[in-house]
Enzyme design. Structure first.
Site, PDB file in Angstrom:
ATOM      1  N   HIS A   8      75.341  55.441  32.075  1.00  0.00           N
ATOM      2  CA  HIS A   8      75.965  54.390  32.871  1.00  0.00           C
ATOM      3  C   HIS A   8      76.877  53.565  31.968  1.00  0.00           C
ATOM      4  O   HIS A   8      76.732  53.593  30.732  1.00  0.00           O
ATOM      5  CB  HIS A   8      74.899  53.505  33.519  1.00  0.00           C
ATOM      6  N   THR A  38      83.248  60.510  32.515  1.00  0.00           N
ATOM      7  CA  THR A  38      83.596  59.445  31.570  1.00  0.00           C
ATOM      8  C   THR A  38      82.747  59.530  30.308  1.00  0.00           C
ATOM      9  O   THR A  38      83.254  59.367  29.188  1.00  0.00           O
ATOM     10  CB  THR A  38      83.444  58.064  32.229  1.00  0.00           C
ATOM     11  N   THR A  39      81.482  59.819  30.475  1.00  0.00           N
ATOM     12  CA  THR A  39      80.608  60.001  29.314  1.00  0.00           C
ATOM     13  C   THR A  39      81.133  61.148  28.457  1.00  0.00           C
ATOM     14  O   THR A  39      81.199  61.045  27.217  1.00  0.00           O
ATOM     15  CB  THR A  39      79.166  60.303  29.771  1.00  0.00           C
ATOM     16  N   GLY A  56      80.414  60.436  37.369  1.00  0.00           N
ATOM     17  CA  GLY A  56      79.151  60.288  38.118  1.00  0.00           C
ATOM     18  C   GLY A  56      79.318  59.773  39.541  1.00  0.00           C
ATOM     19  O   GLY A  56      78.834  60.400  40.498  1.00  0.00           O
ATOM     20  N   ASP A  61      76.974  63.528  38.879  1.00  0.00           N
ATOM     21  CA  ASP A  61      75.505  63.644  38.797  1.00  0.00           C
ATOM     22  C   ASP A  61      75.032  64.796  39.680  1.00  0.00           C
ATOM     23  O   ASP A  61      74.133  65.552  39.314  1.00  0.00           O
ATOM     24  CB  ASP A  61      74.834  62.346  39.268  1.00  0.00           C
ATOM     25  N   ASP A  81      71.335  52.370  33.040  1.00  0.00           N
ATOM     26  CA  ASP A  81      71.380  50.913  32.850  1.00  0.00           C
ATOM     27  C   ASP A  81      70.534  50.282  33.942  1.00  0.00           C
ATOM     28  O   ASP A  81      70.961  50.200  35.098  1.00  0.00           O
ATOM     29  CB  ASP A  81      72.828  50.416  32.937  1.00  0.00           C
ATOM     30  N   HIS A  88      76.253  54.893  43.594  1.00  0.00           N
ATOM     31  CA  HIS A  88      75.846  56.285  43.783  1.00  0.00           C
ATOM     32  C   HIS A  88      74.374  56.501  43.431  1.00  0.00           C
ATOM     33  O   HIS A  88      73.981  57.582  43.006  1.00  0.00           O
ATOM     34  CB  HIS A  88      76.750  57.202  42.956  1.00  0.00           C
ATOM     35  N   ASP A  91      72.620  59.708  44.382  1.00  0.00           N
ATOM     36  CA  ASP A  91      72.881  60.881  43.537  1.00  0.00           C
ATOM     37  C   ASP A  91      71.991  60.850  42.288  1.00  0.00           C
ATOM     38  O   ASP A  91      71.499  61.880  41.820  1.00  0.00           O
ATOM     39  CB  ASP A  91      74.352  60.929  43.088  1.00  0.00           C
ATOM     40  N   ARG A  97      64.982  63.777  40.830  1.00  0.00           N
ATOM     41  CA  ARG A  97      64.078  64.595  41.638  1.00  0.00           C
ATOM     42  C   ARG A  97      64.241  66.083  41.326  1.00  0.00           C
ATOM     43  O   ARG A  97      63.246  66.808  41.169  1.00  0.00           O
ATOM     44  CB  ARG A  97      64.334  64.336  43.131  1.00  0.00           C
TER      45      ARG A  97
HETATM   46  O1  LIG Z   1      77.693  57.143  36.716  1.00  0.00           O
HETATM   47  C1  LIG Z   1      77.219  57.894  35.921  1.00  0.00           C
HETATM   48  C2  LIG Z   1      75.873  58.410  36.109  1.00  0.00           C
HETATM   49  O2  LIG Z   1      75.284  58.036  37.305  1.00  0.00           O
HETATM   50  C3  LIG Z   1      77.963  58.322  34.738  1.00  0.00           C
HETATM   51  O3  LIG Z   1      79.202  58.833  35.096  1.00  0.00           O
HETATM   52  P1  LIG Z   1      80.413  58.731  34.080  1.00  0.00           P
HETATM   53  O4  LIG Z   1      79.971  59.362  32.823  1.00  0.00           O
HETATM   54  O5  LIG Z   1      81.531  59.492  34.726  1.00  0.00           O
HETATM   55  O6  LIG Z   1      80.697  57.269  33.940  1.00  0.00           O
END
Ligand SMILES: O=C(CO)COP(=O)(O)O
Length: 124
Positions: A8, A38-39, A56, A61, A81, A88, A91, A97
């Site tokens: 996050h 993004t990660t 995500g 996800d 976080d 989301h 997701d 799960r």
């Molecule tokens: O939101 C996320 C996981 O739920 C992470 O997604 P990003 O790595 O694209 O920010």
């Protein structure tokens, strides 16, 4: 072994630090990293080779959950976080799960991720 990395926004700096700290093992030939968009971008900037999914909140996800269900992803490091809300969340819950359904190791914080990585370090 395919390891998914997800973080996050409030945990992206921690994720990059974690990756750098474990660069030796994570750069081994038999470890493939996949990530939410993004990660994954942050990991690439830090010098890692990563297969990036969508971000995500727009389905990344869910894509990783699908790979877990298909037996392609073997371990998930998801630095959540807990102090922020996420649009989301369904997701995120679905990914957790699906990992449980398929008995795939899932770390939702750095300390657990480090334990998992240390556990496999002698095997990969
Ligand atoms: O939101 C996320 C996981 O739920 C992470 O997604 P990003 O790595 O694209 O920010």
């Amino acid at each position: 072994m395919e390891i998914a990395i997800i973080s996050h926004d409030g945990k992206k700096v921690d994720m990059v630090q974690f990756l750098n700290k474990n660069k030796d093992i994570l750069s081994r030939e038999n470890i493939q990293l996949i990530a939410t968009g993004t990660t994954g971008g942050r990991a690439e900037k830090a010098g890692f080779k990563v297969m990036k999914m969508l971000s995500g909140p727009i389905g990344g996800d869910a894509q990783i959950a699908a790979r877990v269900a298909e037996g392609k992803t073997n371990m998930v490091f998801f630095f959540k976080d807990p102090l922020a809300s996420h649009p989301h969340e369904p997701d995120v819950s679905m990914l957790v799960r699906v990992c449980d359904v398929h008995n795939v190791p899932l770390a939702t914080n750095e300390a657990t991720a480090q334990l998992l990585l240390d556990a496999i370090a002698t095997r990969v």
